[in-house]
Design a protein around this motif. Sequence first.
Motif, PDB file in Angstrom:
ATOM      1  N   VAL A   9       0.889  -1.436   0.099  1.00  0.00           N
ATOM      2  CA  VAL A   9      -0.090  -0.033   0.030  1.00  0.00           C
ATOM      3  C   VAL A   9       0.872   1.285   0.011  1.00  0.00           C
ATOM      4  CG1 VAL A   9      -1.938  -1.289   1.008  1.00  0.00           C
ATOM      5  CG2 VAL A   9      -0.288  -0.078   2.345  1.00  0.00           C
ATOM      6  N   SER A  10       0.503   2.272  -0.712  1.00  0.00           N
ATOM      7  CA  SER A  10       1.324   3.563  -0.694  1.00  0.00           C
ATOM      8  C   SER A  10       0.892   4.347   0.727  1.00  0.00           C
ATOM      9  CB  SER A  10       0.668   4.438  -1.838  1.00  0.00           C
ATOM     10  OG  SER A  10      -0.675   4.713  -1.754  1.00  0.00           O
ATOM     11  N   GLN A  14      -4.573   4.043  -0.055  1.00  0.00           N
ATOM     12  CA  GLN A  14      -4.589   2.409  -0.528  1.00  0.00           C
ATOM     13  C   GLN A  14      -4.808   1.873   1.131  1.00  0.00           C
ATOM     14  OE1 GLN A  14      -1.395   1.248  -2.713  1.00  0.00           O
ATOM     15  NE2 GLN A  14      -2.437   1.558  -4.627  1.00  0.00           N
ATOM     16  N   ASP A  15      -5.628   0.917   1.075  1.00  0.00           N
ATOM     17  CA  ASP A  15      -6.262   0.105   2.392  1.00  0.00           C
ATOM     18  C   ASP A  15      -5.774  -1.321   2.276  1.00  0.00           C
ATOM     19  OD1 ASP A  15      -7.569  -0.414   4.577  1.00  0.00           O
ATOM     20  OD2 ASP A  15      -9.572  -0.684   3.603  1.00  0.00           O
ATOM     21  N   TYR A  16      -4.835  -1.671   3.306  1.00  0.00           N
ATOM     22  CA  TYR A  16      -4.134  -2.823   3.615  1.00  0.00           C
ATOM     23  C   TYR A  16      -5.213  -3.891   3.901  1.00  0.00           C
ATOM     24  CZ  TYR A  16      -1.920  -6.644   5.892  1.00  0.00           C
ATOM     25  OH  TYR A  16      -1.501  -8.001   6.143  1.00  0.00           O
ATOM     26  N   GLN A  19      -6.987  -5.326   0.766  1.00  0.00           N
ATOM     27  CA  GLN A  19      -5.880  -6.248   0.027  1.00  0.00           C
ATOM     28  C   GLN A  19      -5.828  -7.510   0.888  1.00  0.00           C
ATOM     29  OE1 GLN A  19      -2.316  -4.893  -1.456  1.00  0.00           O
ATOM     30  NE2 GLN A  19      -3.073  -2.835  -1.641  1.00  0.00           N
ATOM     31  N   LYS A  41       4.551  -0.795   3.284  1.00  0.00           N
ATOM     32  CA  LYS A  41       3.720   0.603   3.056  1.00  0.00           C
ATOM     33  C   LYS A  41       4.775   1.517   2.513  1.00  0.00           C
ATOM     34  CE  LYS A  41       0.898   3.824   5.305  1.00  0.00           C
ATOM     35  NZ  LYS A  41       0.174   4.355   6.648  1.00  0.00           N
TER      36      LYS A  41
END
Length: 67
Positions: A9-10, A14-16, A19, A41
């Motif tokens: 994730v950036s 974005q959402d860990y 994923q 991350k």
Amino acid sequence: MKVYGYARVSTRGQDYETQEDRILTYCKLKEFELVKIFADKKSGKDMDRPELKQMLAVLDHNPYQIG
């Protein structure tokens, strides 16, 4: 089959968890045994990804463990 997951994730947006949920759902669907999810991350521009390197080292060290 034993498998490892990888999520990146950036630092923005974005959402860990999303994923991770997708990895878990896919493994359940395919009846894979998920050993571990490695996650970094980092920005997509940054190729220094410690968790990716760690996962690749595990795979290099135990190539038959995943099959």
